[in-house]
Design an enzyme around this catalytic site. Structure first.
Site, short mmCIF file in Angstrom:
data_model
loop_
_atom_site.label_atom_id
_atom_site.label_comp_id
_atom_site.label_asym_id
_atom_site.label_seq_id
_atom_site.Cartn_x
_atom_site.Cartn_y
_atom_site.Cartn_z
N TRP A 10 -9.71 4.90 6.58
CA TRP A 10 -8.91 6.15 6.53
C TRP A 10 -7.97 6.29 7.72
O TRP A 10 -7.11 7.17 7.72
CB TRP A 10 -9.85 7.37 6.47
N LYS A 11 -8.16 5.48 8.73
CA LYS A 11 -7.35 5.59 9.95
C LYS A 11 -7.35 7.05 10.45
O LYS A 11 -8.35 7.74 10.29
CB LYS A 11 -5.94 5.06 9.70
N HIS A 96 -9.30 -4.03 14.72
CA HIS A 96 -8.19 -3.73 13.82
C HIS A 96 -6.87 -3.95 14.57
O HIS A 96 -6.78 -3.66 15.77
CB HIS A 96 -8.28 -2.28 13.30
N GLU A 98 -4.27 -2.34 14.71
CA GLU A 98 -3.73 -1.15 15.40
C GLU A 98 -4.44 -0.93 16.73
O GLU A 98 -3.83 -0.41 17.68
CB GLU A 98 -3.83 0.08 14.46
N GLY A 174 0.54 -1.39 5.89
CA GLY A 174 1.28 -0.13 5.79
C GLY A 174 2.77 -0.32 5.51
O GLY A 174 3.56 0.60 5.65
N GLY A 235 -6.05 0.56 3.45
CA GLY A 235 -5.65 1.70 4.28
C GLY A 235 -5.11 2.81 3.42
O GLY A 235 -5.84 3.63 2.84
N GLY A 236 -3.79 2.86 3.29
CA GLY A 236 -3.08 3.94 2.60
C GLY A 236 -3.67 4.29 1.24
O GLY A 236 -3.84 5.48 0.91
P1 PGA Z 1 -2.74 -0.57 4.36
O1 PGA Z 1 -3.70 -0.76 5.64
O2 PGA Z 1 -3.60 -0.79 3.14
O3 PGA Z 1 -2.20 0.80 4.47
O4 PGA Z 1 -1.67 -1.63 4.46
C1 PGA Z 1 -4.69 -1.73 5.66
C2 PGA Z 1 -5.42 -1.68 6.98
O5 PGA Z 1 -4.77 -1.61 8.03
O6 PGA Z 1 -6.68 -1.71 7.04
#
Ligand code: PGA
Length: 252
Positions: A10-11, A96, A98, A174, A235-236
Site C-alpha cells: 500500500w505504500k 524496496h 523506494e 508506478g 503497488g498502485g
Molecule cells: P506499482 O508498485 O505496482 O505501483 O508499480 C509496485 C511496488 O513498488 O511494489
C-alpha cells in the site's frame, strides 16, 4: 511445488480507517473467491492494528513495509521488529527500491534488517531490481547479483525458506511501464541461478520470486504464466478491491 504468492504494497496510502474498511471487504472477498495463491497486504505502520483486526479469521497475511535494524533504543521515528511481532505481524518487506532511492538504504543496511528479521523467525520479502540506467548500460545481472549477495550475506541455508525475493525493475514501478513477461522471466531465472550458486539447486528451486512493477488485472495472467514468476508485489493496483481482486484471482 511453489505456491503463488501475491502481495499488495500500500505504500503511503490509505488512512487507518480507510485501510480497515478496504481490508474487511478484501477478507470477505477472499473467503468467497478462495484464491489459489497466498495473499498478503502491507499497510503503513499506523494502519496495521486496524487492518489486522479487520482481516481476523481470514488467511490474509498482514506485513510491514519496512522495519528498523535495531530491536530498541534511541532511534527516533523508527519501528522495531519486536513491536511488529507484538502486534502479530510476522512478515516484512525489506529493501524496496523506494527505501533504497529516497531513504538511502544500502545493501548493507538491508542485510542487517534481513538478519535481524530472520533471527526473530520473521518472513522477509527482499526486493531487488535495477534502474533504467543500469539496465541500459548492460548491468542488470551485476546489480541483481550484488543485491542478492550482500542482501543475503550470512543468511543460513535453513533460513532461506523464510525468504521471498521480489524482482522490481525500478523503471517499471508506478510508471505504467511493465517488464514484458519474458523480461521478468529472464531476470527471475538469473535470480534463481544466483541463489543456486549461493546455496543449492534445491533452495533455488523452492524459492518464491515475485514480480513487481505496474502489475494489474490486465497483465498478471501473462506474467504468472512464466515458469519463474511465482507471484506479484503490487503497488498502485493493490489499493482498491476492484483492482486487487482480479489480480489475486487471476487463475480463476
Ligand atoms: P506499482 O508498485 O505496482 O505501483 O508499480 C509496485 C511496488 O513498488 O511494489
Amino acid at each position: 511445488m511453489r505456491r503463488a504468492y501475491i502481495a499488495g504494497n500500500w505504500k503511503m496510502n490509505l488512512t487507518p480507517s480507510e485501510g480497515a474498511k478496504y481490508a474487511a471487504s478484501l477478507a470477505e472477498a477472499v473467503k468467497k473467491e478462495a484464491p489459489d495463491c497466498r495473499v498478503m497486504i502491507a499497510p503503513s505502520f499506523v494502519s496495521i492494528p486496524a487492518v489486522l483486526n479487520a482481516v481476523k479469521g481470514s488467511d490474509i497475511i498482514v506485513a510491514a513495509q519496512n522495519m528498523a535494524n535495531h530491536l530498541s533504543g534511541a532511534y527516533t521515528g523508527e519501528v522495531s521488529p519486536e513491536m511488529l511481532l507484538d502486534l502479530g505481524v510476522r512478515t516484512v518487506i525489506l529493501g524496496h527500491s523506494e527505501r533504497r532511492q529516497y531513504y538511502g538504504e544500502t545493501d548493507e543496511i538491508i542485510n542487517s534488517k534481513v538478519l535481524l528479521a530472520l533471527s526473530l523467525k520473521m518472513d522477509v520479502v527482499l526486493c531487488v531490481g535495477e534502474t533504467l540506467e543500469e539496465r541500459k548500460s548492460g548491468r542488470l545481472e551485476e546489480v541483481l547479483k550484488r543485491q542478492l549477495e550482500v542482501g543475503l550475506k550470512d543468511v543460513l541455508p535453513e533460513e532461506m525458506e523464510h525468504i521471498t525475493i521480489a524482482y522490481e525493475p525500478v523503471w517499471a514501478i508506478g510508471t505504467g511501464e511493465t517488464a514484458t513477461p519474458e523480461d521478468a522471466d529472464g531476470a527471475h531465472s538469473f535470480i534463481r541461478f544466483t541463489v543456486a550458486s549461493l546455496y543449492s539447486d534445491d533452495i533455488a528451486k523452492n524459492l518464491i520470486i515475485q514480480y513487481g512493477g505496474s502489475v494489474k488485472a490486465g497483465n498478471v495472467k501473462a506474467l504468472m504464466a512464466k515458469e519463474n514468476v511465482d507471484g506479484a508485489l503490487v503497488g498502485g493496483a493493490s489499493l482498491t478491491l476492484e483492482q486487487f481482486l482480479p489480480i489475486i484471482t487471476y487463475s480463476k
